[in-house]
Design a protein around this motif. Structure first.
Motif, PDB file in Angstrom:
ATOM      1  N   LEU A   5     -23.751  38.012  19.263  1.00  0.00           N
ATOM      2  CA  LEU A   5     -24.275  36.657  19.385  1.00  0.00           C
ATOM      3  C   LEU A   5     -25.166  36.567  20.608  1.00  0.00           C
ATOM      4  O   LEU A   5     -24.788  36.985  21.695  1.00  0.00           O
ATOM      5  N   ARG A   6     -26.352  36.028  20.398  1.00  0.00           N
ATOM      6  CA  ARG A   6     -27.287  35.817  21.495  1.00  0.00           C
ATOM      7  C   ARG A   6     -27.786  34.382  21.419  1.00  0.00           C
ATOM      8  O   ARG A   6     -27.731  33.751  20.370  1.00  0.00           O
ATOM      9  N   GLY A   7     -28.310  33.905  22.524  1.00  0.00           N
ATOM     10  CA  GLY A   7     -28.806  32.545  22.477  1.00  0.00           C
ATOM     11  C   GLY A   7     -29.466  32.105  23.759  1.00  0.00           C
ATOM     12  O   GLY A   7     -29.463  32.819  24.765  1.00  0.00           O
ATOM     13  N   THR A   8     -30.041  30.924  23.675  1.00  0.00           N
ATOM     14  CA  THR A   8     -30.664  30.283  24.825  1.00  0.00           C
ATOM     15  C   THR A   8     -30.184  28.839  24.875  1.00  0.00           C
ATOM     16  O   THR A   8     -29.702  28.297  23.881  1.00  0.00           O
ATOM     17  N   ARG A   9     -30.350  28.244  26.035  1.00  0.00           N
ATOM     18  CA  ARG A   9     -29.967  26.844  26.229  1.00  0.00           C
ATOM     19  C   ARG A   9     -31.160  26.100  26.778  1.00  0.00           C
ATOM     20  O   ARG A   9     -31.868  26.588  27.649  1.00  0.00           O
ATOM     21  N   GLU A  10     -31.378  24.911  26.240  1.00  0.00           N
ATOM     22  CA  GLU A  10     -32.458  24.084  26.755  1.00  0.00           C
ATOM     23  C   GLU A  10     -31.918  22.678  26.973  1.00  0.00           C
ATOM     24  O   GLU A  10     -31.073  22.197  26.219  1.00  0.00           O
ATOM     25  N   VAL A  11     -32.385  22.057  28.047  1.00  0.00           N
ATOM     26  CA  VAL A  11     -31.971  20.695  28.370  1.00  0.00           C
ATOM     27  C   VAL A  11     -33.076  19.759  27.912  1.00  0.00           C
ATOM     28  O   VAL A  11     -34.241  19.954  28.240  1.00  0.00           O
ATOM     29  N   ARG A  12     -32.694  18.776  27.129  1.00  0.00           N
ATOM     30  CA  ARG A  12     -33.627  17.754  26.654  1.00  0.00           C
ATOM     31  C   ARG A  12     -33.064  16.397  27.041  1.00  0.00           C
ATOM     32  O   ARG A  12     -31.870  16.250  27.164  1.00  0.00           O
ATOM     33  N   LYS A  13     -33.911  15.430  27.175  1.00  0.00           N
ATOM     34  CA  LYS A  13     -33.518  14.062  27.514  1.00  0.00           C
ATOM     35  C   LYS A  13     -32.070  13.968  27.968  1.00  0.00           C
ATOM     36  O   LYS A  13     -31.747  14.296  29.088  1.00  0.00           O
ATOM     37  N   ASN A  14     -31.212  13.519  27.074  1.00  0.00           N
ATOM     38  CA  ASN A  14     -29.807  13.324  27.434  1.00  0.00           C
ATOM     39  C   ASN A  14     -28.885  14.263  26.666  1.00  0.00           C
ATOM     40  O   ASN A  14     -27.757  13.917  26.354  1.00  0.00           O
ATOM     41  N   CYS A  15     -29.389  15.455  26.350  1.00  0.00           N
ATOM     42  CA  CYS A  15     -28.543  16.411  25.624  1.00  0.00           C
ATOM     43  C   CYS A  15     -28.927  17.841  25.986  1.00  0.00           C
ATOM     44  O   CYS A  15     -29.944  18.084  26.630  1.00  0.00           O
ATOM     45  N   GLN A  16     -28.088  18.752  25.566  1.00  0.00           N
ATOM     46  CA  GLN A  16     -28.366  20.176  25.709  1.00  0.00           C
ATOM     47  C   GLN A  16     -28.407  20.790  24.316  1.00  0.00           C
ATOM     48  O   GLN A  16     -27.603  20.438  23.460  1.00  0.00           O
ATOM     49  N   VAL A  17     -29.340  21.694  24.127  1.00  0.00           N
ATOM     50  CA  VAL A  17     -29.488  22.367  22.842  1.00  0.00           C
ATOM     51  C   VAL A  17     -29.235  23.856  23.061  1.00  0.00           C
ATOM     52  O   VAL A  17     -29.869  24.479  23.911  1.00  0.00           O
ATOM     53  N   PHE A  18     -28.312  24.406  22.292  1.00  0.00           N
ATOM     54  CA  PHE A  18     -28.033  25.835  22.311  1.00  0.00           C
ATOM     55  C   PHE A  18     -28.618  26.439  21.043  1.00  0.00           C
ATOM     56  O   PHE A  18     -28.219  26.059  19.943  1.00  0.00           O
ATOM     57  N   HIS A  19     -29.582  27.331  21.202  1.00  0.00           N
ATOM     58  CA  HIS A  19     -30.189  28.040  20.072  1.00  0.00           C
ATOM     59  C   HIS A  19     -29.488  29.388  19.966  1.00  0.00           C
ATOM     60  O   HIS A  19     -29.584  30.212  20.885  1.00  0.00           O
ATOM     61  N   LEU A  20     -28.776  29.622  18.869  1.00  0.00           N
ATOM     62  CA  LEU A  20     -27.976  30.836  18.735  1.00  0.00           C
ATOM     63  C   LEU A  20     -28.429  31.662  17.543  1.00  0.00           C
ATOM     64  O   LEU A  20     -28.877  31.113  16.534  1.00  0.00           O
ATOM     65  N   LEU A  21     -28.307  32.985  17.684  1.00  0.00           N
ATOM     66  CA  LEU A  21     -28.583  33.862  16.554  1.00  0.00           C
ATOM     67  C   LEU A  21     -27.630  35.034  16.579  1.00  0.00           C
ATOM     68  O   LEU A  21     -27.116  35.418  17.616  1.00  0.00           O
ATOM     69  N   GLY A  22     -27.364  35.540  15.396  1.00  0.00           N
ATOM     70  CA  GLY A  22     -26.436  36.659  15.265  1.00  0.00           C
ATOM     71  C   GLY A  22     -25.185  36.246  14.534  1.00  0.00           C
ATOM     72  O   GLY A  22     -25.250  35.539  13.529  1.00  0.00           O
TER      73      GLY A  22
END
Length: 113
Positions: A5-22
């Motif tokens: 499992l790999r991924g990145t995290r990005e902070v947007r307005k009032n939330c966090q987004v985790f983009h995951l693959l694998g």
């Protein structure tokens, strides 16, 4: 050995987004859950983009349920961007109403106000 499992995290307005693959499986689940919950302290609204996940097993589903319950307890929200494979697995165990599945990141972001 490969990382399942790999991924990145990005902070947007009032939330966090985790983009995951694998693969979200028994091997990757402990680290996945620990990382996501550690970032849940920063904001209570999380989006897990699982649209690039190849495989999810019962350990992965368990982690999603634990994260959702944790956020529920803190008045937070969890949105899950799904793909057909993830959706099928979630529906197989009848968790589709509890785990808020979305078809796209845009749809998930729209639901966070």
């Amino acid at each position: 050995m490969t990382v399942s499992l790999r991924g990145t995290r990005e902070v947007r307005k009032n939330c966090q987004v985790f983009h995951l693959l694998g693969q979200l499986d028994a091997f990757s689940e402990p680290t996945f859950q620990k990382v996501v919950l550690s970032h849940a302290k920063e904001t209570s609204h999380l989006i897990l983009d699982l649209s690039q996940i190849d495989f999810i097993d019962s350990s992965g589903l368990g982690a999603l349920v634990r994260i959702a319950k944790h956020l529920e307890g803190t008045k937070g929200t969890l949105q899950i961007v799904s793909n057909p494979r993830v959706t099928q697995t979630v529906k197989m165990v009848r968790l589709e109403k509890f785990l808020k599945l979305k078809n796209s990141l845009e749809e998930a972001l729209k639901d966070i106000q």
